[in-house]
Scaffold this active site. Structure first.
Site, PDB file in Angstrom:
ATOM      1  N   CYS A 166      50.898  45.178  46.436  1.00  0.00           N
ATOM      2  CA  CYS A 166      50.435  44.428  45.252  1.00  0.00           C
ATOM      3  C   CYS A 166      50.390  42.930  45.523  1.00  0.00           C
ATOM      4  O   CYS A 166      49.390  42.274  45.270  1.00  0.00           O
ATOM      5  CB  CYS A 166      51.352  44.743  44.070  1.00  0.00           C
ATOM      6  SG  CYS A 166      50.927  43.816  42.601  1.00  0.00           S
ATOM      7  N   CYS A 188      46.815  43.877  44.128  1.00  0.00           N
ATOM      8  CA  CYS A 188      46.567  43.297  42.790  1.00  0.00           C
ATOM      9  C   CYS A 188      46.409  41.774  42.776  1.00  0.00           C
ATOM     10  O   CYS A 188      45.439  41.262  42.220  1.00  0.00           O
ATOM     11  CB  CYS A 188      47.724  43.629  41.847  1.00  0.00           C
ATOM     12  SG  CYS A 188      48.562  45.174  42.163  1.00  0.00           S
ATOM     13  N   GLU A 215      37.820  42.597  17.931  1.00  0.00           N
ATOM     14  CA  GLU A 215      37.798  42.991  16.516  1.00  0.00           C
ATOM     15  C   GLU A 215      36.959  44.251  16.317  1.00  0.00           C
ATOM     16  O   GLU A 215      37.135  44.977  15.343  1.00  0.00           O
ATOM     17  CB  GLU A 215      37.283  41.855  15.628  1.00  0.00           C
ATOM     18  CG  GLU A 215      35.796  41.565  15.748  1.00  0.00           C
ATOM     19  CD  GLU A 215      35.310  40.462  14.790  1.00  0.00           C
ATOM     20  OE1 GLU A 215      35.709  40.474  13.615  1.00  0.00           O
ATOM     21  OE2 GLU A 215      34.545  39.594  15.244  1.00  0.00           O
ATOM     22  N   HIS A 221      38.132  37.096  13.910  1.00  0.00           N
ATOM     23  CA  HIS A 221      36.703  36.829  14.020  1.00  0.00           C
ATOM     24  C   HIS A 221      36.462  35.422  14.557  1.00  0.00           C
ATOM     25  O   HIS A 221      37.151  34.502  14.155  1.00  0.00           O
ATOM     26  CB  HIS A 221      36.080  36.976  12.636  1.00  0.00           C
ATOM     27  CG  HIS A 221      34.594  36.948  12.670  1.00  0.00           C
ATOM     28  ND1 HIS A 221      33.848  37.953  13.264  1.00  0.00           N
ATOM     29  CD2 HIS A 221      33.717  36.032  12.198  1.00  0.00           C
ATOM     30  CE1 HIS A 221      32.562  37.651  13.145  1.00  0.00           C
ATOM     31  NE2 HIS A 221      32.459  36.492  12.519  1.00  0.00           N
ATOM     32  N   LYS A 224      43.616  40.201  45.041  1.00  0.00           N
ATOM     33  CA  LYS A 224      42.362  40.731  44.480  1.00  0.00           C
ATOM     34  C   LYS A 224      41.975  39.972  43.217  1.00  0.00           C
ATOM     35  O   LYS A 224      40.849  39.523  43.062  1.00  0.00           O
ATOM     36  CB  LYS A 224      42.533  42.224  44.211  1.00  0.00           C
ATOM     37  CG  LYS A 224      41.352  42.964  43.602  1.00  0.00           C
ATOM     38  CD  LYS A 224      41.289  42.943  42.112  1.00  0.00           C
ATOM     39  CE  LYS A 224      42.516  43.359  41.383  1.00  0.00           C
ATOM     40  NZ  LYS A 224      42.839  44.762  41.438  1.00  0.00           N
ATOM     41  N   TYR A 284      38.579  52.503  42.333  1.00  0.00           N
ATOM     42  CA  TYR A 284      38.960  51.163  41.880  1.00  0.00           C
ATOM     43  C   TYR A 284      38.569  50.090  42.904  1.00  0.00           C
ATOM     44  O   TYR A 284      37.943  49.096  42.584  1.00  0.00           O
ATOM     45  CB  TYR A 284      40.487  51.054  41.750  1.00  0.00           C
ATOM     46  CG  TYR A 284      41.148  51.673  40.557  1.00  0.00           C
ATOM     47  CD1 TYR A 284      41.339  53.042  40.451  1.00  0.00           C
ATOM     48  CD2 TYR A 284      41.648  50.873  39.541  1.00  0.00           C
ATOM     49  CE1 TYR A 284      42.005  53.595  39.371  1.00  0.00           C
ATOM     50  CE2 TYR A 284      42.326  51.419  38.456  1.00  0.00           C
ATOM     51  CZ  TYR A 284      42.499  52.777  38.376  1.00  0.00           C
ATOM     52  OH  TYR A 284      43.164  53.313  37.316  1.00  0.00           O
ATOM     53  N   GLU A 314      35.767  47.103  42.615  1.00  0.00           N
ATOM     54  CA  GLU A 314      36.243  45.727  42.478  1.00  0.00           C
ATOM     55  C   GLU A 314      35.689  44.841  43.591  1.00  0.00           C
ATOM     56  O   GLU A 314      35.232  43.722  43.339  1.00  0.00           O
ATOM     57  CB  GLU A 314      37.778  45.697  42.489  1.00  0.00           C
ATOM     58  CG  GLU A 314      38.357  46.328  41.235  1.00  0.00           C
ATOM     59  CD  GLU A 314      39.890  46.343  41.175  1.00  0.00           C
ATOM     60  OE1 GLU A 314      40.428  46.505  40.082  1.00  0.00           O
ATOM     61  OE2 GLU A 314      40.546  46.199  42.239  1.00  0.00           O
TER      62      GLU A 314
HETATM   63  P1  NDP Z   1      40.492  55.966  44.700  1.00  0.00           P
HETATM   64  O1  NDP Z   1      41.253  57.211  44.917  1.00  0.00           O
HETATM   65  O2  NDP Z   1      40.485  55.333  43.358  1.00  0.00           O
HETATM   66  O3  NDP Z   1      38.966  56.220  45.098  1.00  0.00           O
HETATM   67  C1  NDP Z   1      38.604  56.709  46.358  1.00  0.00           C
HETATM   68  C2  NDP Z   1      37.112  56.842  46.383  1.00  0.00           C
HETATM   69  O4  NDP Z   1      36.692  57.175  47.689  1.00  0.00           O
HETATM   70  C3  NDP Z   1      36.591  57.935  45.459  1.00  0.00           C
HETATM   71  O5  NDP Z   1      35.388  57.480  44.891  1.00  0.00           O
HETATM   72  C4  NDP Z   1      36.358  59.090  46.415  1.00  0.00           C
HETATM   73  O6  NDP Z   1      35.353  59.961  46.002  1.00  0.00           O
HETATM   74  C5  NDP Z   1      35.910  58.354  47.651  1.00  0.00           C
HETATM   75  N1  NDP Z   1      36.145  59.106  48.883  1.00  0.00           N
HETATM   76  C6  NDP Z   1      37.269  59.738  49.265  1.00  0.00           C
HETATM   77  N2  NDP Z   1      37.101  60.293  50.478  1.00  0.00           N
HETATM   78  C7  NDP Z   1      35.851  60.007  50.861  1.00  0.00           C
HETATM   79  C8  NDP Z   1      35.084  60.315  52.004  1.00  0.00           C
HETATM   80  N3  NDP Z   1      35.586  61.040  53.004  1.00  0.00           N
HETATM   81  N4  NDP Z   1      33.815  59.875  52.071  1.00  0.00           N
HETATM   82  C9  NDP Z   1      33.293  59.134  51.045  1.00  0.00           C
HETATM   83  N5  NDP Z   1      33.960  58.817  49.947  1.00  0.00           N
HETATM   84  C10 NDP Z   1      35.232  59.254  49.851  1.00  0.00           C
HETATM   85  O7  NDP Z   1      41.008  54.983  45.827  1.00  0.00           O
HETATM   86  P2  NDP Z   1      40.916  53.444  46.060  1.00  0.00           P
HETATM   87  O8  NDP Z   1      40.971  53.314  47.525  1.00  0.00           O
HETATM   88  O9  NDP Z   1      39.777  52.812  45.340  1.00  0.00           O
HETATM   89  O10 NDP Z   1      42.266  52.918  45.381  1.00  0.00           O
HETATM   90  C11 NDP Z   1      43.523  53.538  45.645  1.00  0.00           C
HETATM   91  C12 NDP Z   1      44.409  53.501  44.434  1.00  0.00           C
HETATM   92  O11 NDP Z   1      44.911  52.210  44.243  1.00  0.00           O
HETATM   93  C13 NDP Z   1      43.709  53.850  43.140  1.00  0.00           C
HETATM   94  O12 NDP Z   1      43.737  55.238  42.899  1.00  0.00           O
HETATM   95  C14 NDP Z   1      44.472  53.090  42.099  1.00  0.00           C
HETATM   96  O13 NDP Z   1      45.473  53.908  41.567  1.00  0.00           O
HETATM   97  C15 NDP Z   1      45.067  51.936  42.865  1.00  0.00           C
HETATM   98  N6  NDP Z   1      44.366  50.688  42.531  1.00  0.00           N
HETATM   99  C16 NDP Z   1      44.454  50.190  41.258  1.00  0.00           C
HETATM  100  C17 NDP Z   1      43.804  49.040  40.907  1.00  0.00           C
HETATM  101  C18 NDP Z   1      43.886  48.537  39.515  1.00  0.00           C
HETATM  102  O14 NDP Z   1      44.777  48.940  38.785  1.00  0.00           O
HETATM  103  N7  NDP Z   1      42.973  47.680  39.087  1.00  0.00           N
HETATM  104  C19 NDP Z   1      43.015  48.298  41.877  1.00  0.00           C
HETATM  105  C20 NDP Z   1      42.956  48.911  43.175  1.00  0.00           C
HETATM  106  C21 NDP Z   1      43.631  50.052  43.472  1.00  0.00           C
HETATM  107  P3  NDP Z   1      35.586  61.194  44.987  1.00  0.00           P
HETATM  108  O15 NDP Z   1      35.734  60.580  43.623  1.00  0.00           O
HETATM  109  O16 NDP Z   1      34.357  61.996  45.141  1.00  0.00           O
HETATM  110  O17 NDP Z   1      36.814  61.889  45.454  1.00  0.00           O
END
Ligand code: NDP
Length: 450
Positions: free
Chosen positions: A43, A48, A440, A435, A51, A177, A181
């Site tokens: 983080c 976080c 709101e 407002h 980012k 996510y 982002e």
């Molecule tokens: P996520 O699990 O959110 O997303 C991973 C993405 O990668 C999905 O769209 C998935 O597709 C895709 N994917 C997985 N494997 C493959 C592959 N082999 N080929 C192509 N696409 C693939 O992971 P992130 O890395 O974005 O983030 C990790 C975690 O960190 C999040 O789950 C979240 O909990 C946390 N996070 C939170 C944030 C916040 O609160 N703002 C900010 C950043 C991270 P599919 O959906 O089809 O499985």
């Protein structure tokens, strides 16, 4: 003499490990925490915090444009990546210092190095051994990338925070996510941005209206979103990377960044040998109190793959310290956890999506509003805000709140209190709006959509 060197030995000084250690020490426990990389964990260092700083930085491009409609002349707009990264690094160093001080003040001993579990009560760091009544694993996660040919030419979020220069063209792979982002961040800096997602619509798990609204807005801002596509191979040329996609086409860019999920950091640390069971993703299996299959070994945060969010890890850490040393066995509460995606515009969400609500409840009502915010009546920017409430028809309780728009994270944090308190739609309606605000709208949604 005490039977063990420590009452609690925490492995990992990220959000969860540090909080559990400090609270445990506050209860009088003798605590040590080992960290092999950086204080503050993902983080603070590569998540976080940096980012969000990049999100702020990249949003200025639109702010400068919008300023003109409000009478401002902004001359000489120029963006330099290097000072931004230097300032960001300075802030992270400061935060690491804060973490160090907090641990010191709490009387937690800090041990630098990689910790391995020797047996249910012994940890090894380098050639030193420590015994503890309880061991806490809070090692977080690490970016995971598929075995695509040429994947060594790709970066992950870890490297994105330390790029020497801003790429001119970037390809983002993934639809979660981090991909969303970073697509917004790069696009805000004027980088030609393509985001590829293997499924029909990104952000699986979020409300469908939110997913569609964000896709529309991101496309409106110039991000080249391509769904139902993946990368087959990556090749490096002299100064760029070329990705061959699953439809046979090719894409050239200066960087290709994978954000395809994060895996629990559990490898090669003696967990399985000590009897700790892992699930198929390598996450530590824990009970409702965060206890692993070995009674003296506990785990919290991303390494357990429950809800991978910093505030959840902190909450689990506090609950664990209360359970072990506060005479108050506490199960962490994973219900109605709000979250935000710092895309541009942001997403904020708490409670159930419409699809989930339809599975769980017999009768639901949906309230939705999609509008141009006041600010953009002057700027002419075609950016819409969407917000949505999901209500259980039988009890009138608000069971889901979702938003796509500026400050969605800030707004949903407040709404989340109401949802957690099981507020009804009638109580939302009885609340007077402020407002003129966007928020709101949440208390003036009168008629359900059919
Ligand atoms: P996520 O699990 O959110 O997303 C991973 C993405 O990668 C999905 O769209 C998935 O597709 C895709 N994917 C997985 N494997 C493959 C592959 N082999 N080929 C192509 N696409 C693939 O992971 P992130 O890395 O974005 O983030 C990790 C975690 O960190 C999040 O789950 C979240 O909990 C946390 N996070 C939170 C944030 C916040 O609160 N703002 C900010 C950043 C991270 P599919 O959906 O089809 O499985």
């Amino acid at each position: 003499m005490a039977k063990y060197d420590y009452d609690l030995f925490s492995i990992g000084a990220g959000s969860g490990g540090v909080r559990a250690s400090r609270v445990a020490a506050g209860f009088g426990a003798r605590v040590a925490v080992a960290e092999e990389r950086y204080l503050g964990g993902t983080c603070v260092n590569v998540g976080c915090i940096p980012k969000k700083l990049l999100v702020y930085a990249s949003h200025y491009s639109e702010d400068f444009e919008d300023a003109a409609a409000y009478g401002w002349t902004v001359s000489q707009r120029r963006f330099d990546w290097t000072p931004l990264i230097e300032n960001k690094n300075r802030e992270i160093a400061r935060l690491q210092g804060v973490y160090r001080e907090l641990l010191e003040q709490a009387g937690v001993e800090r041990i630098e190095g990689r910790a391995c579990i020797v047996d249910p009560h012994t940890v090894r760091v380098g050639d030193r051994r420590f015994t503890a009544e309880h061991i806490l694993v809070a090692t977080g996660g690490w970016p995971s990338v598929p075995e695509t040919p040429g994947i060594e030419h790709a970066i992950t979020s870890n490297e994105a925070f330390h790029l020497k220069e801003l790429p001119r063209r970037v390809i983002l792979v993934g639809g979660g996510y981090i991909a969303v982002e970073f697509a917004s961040i790069f696009n805000g800096f004027g980088v030609e941005t393509v985001q590829l997602y293997r499924g029909p619509l990104f952000l699986r798990g979020f409300d469908d209206d939110v997913r569609k609204a964000l896709a529309e807005e991101m496309r409106g801002k110039g991000i080249d979103l391509r769904f139902n596509l993946n990368v087959q191979k990556i090749e490096k040329t002299h100064a760029s990377v070329v990705a061959t996609l699953t439809d046979g086409s090719t894409l050239e860019a200066d960087q290709i960044m994978y954000a395809t999920g994060r895996l629990p950091a559990t490898r090669d640390m003696g967990l399985v040998e000590a009897g700790v069971e892992l699930n198929s993703k390598g996450a530590i299996i824990v009970d409702e109190y965060s206890r692993s299959t070995v009674p003296s070994i506990w785990a919290i945060g991303d390494v357990t793959d429950r809800i991978k969010l910093t505030p959840v890890a902190i909450h689990e850490g506090i609950a664990l310290a209360q359970t072990l040393f506060g005479n108050r066995p506490t199960k962490p509460d994973h219900e109605d956890v709000p979250s935000a995606v710092f895309s541009q515009p942001q997403i904020g969400a708490v409670g159930l999506t419409e699809a989930r609500a339809r599975e769980r409840y017999r009768e639901i009502e949906i309230y939705r509003s999609h509008f141009r915010p006041l600010k953009h009546t002057l700027t002419g920017r075609d950016e819409k805000t969407m917000l949505k409430l999901i209500v259980d028809g039988a009890s009138n309780r608000v069971i889901g709140a979702h938003m796509v728009g500026p400050d969605a994270g800030e707004i949903i944090q407040g709404i989340a209190i109401a949802v957690k308190c099981r507020a009804t739609k009638a109580q939302f309606d009885a609340t007077i709006g402020i407002h003129p605000t966007t928020a709101e709208e949440f208390v003036t949604l009168r008629a359900p959509v059919s």
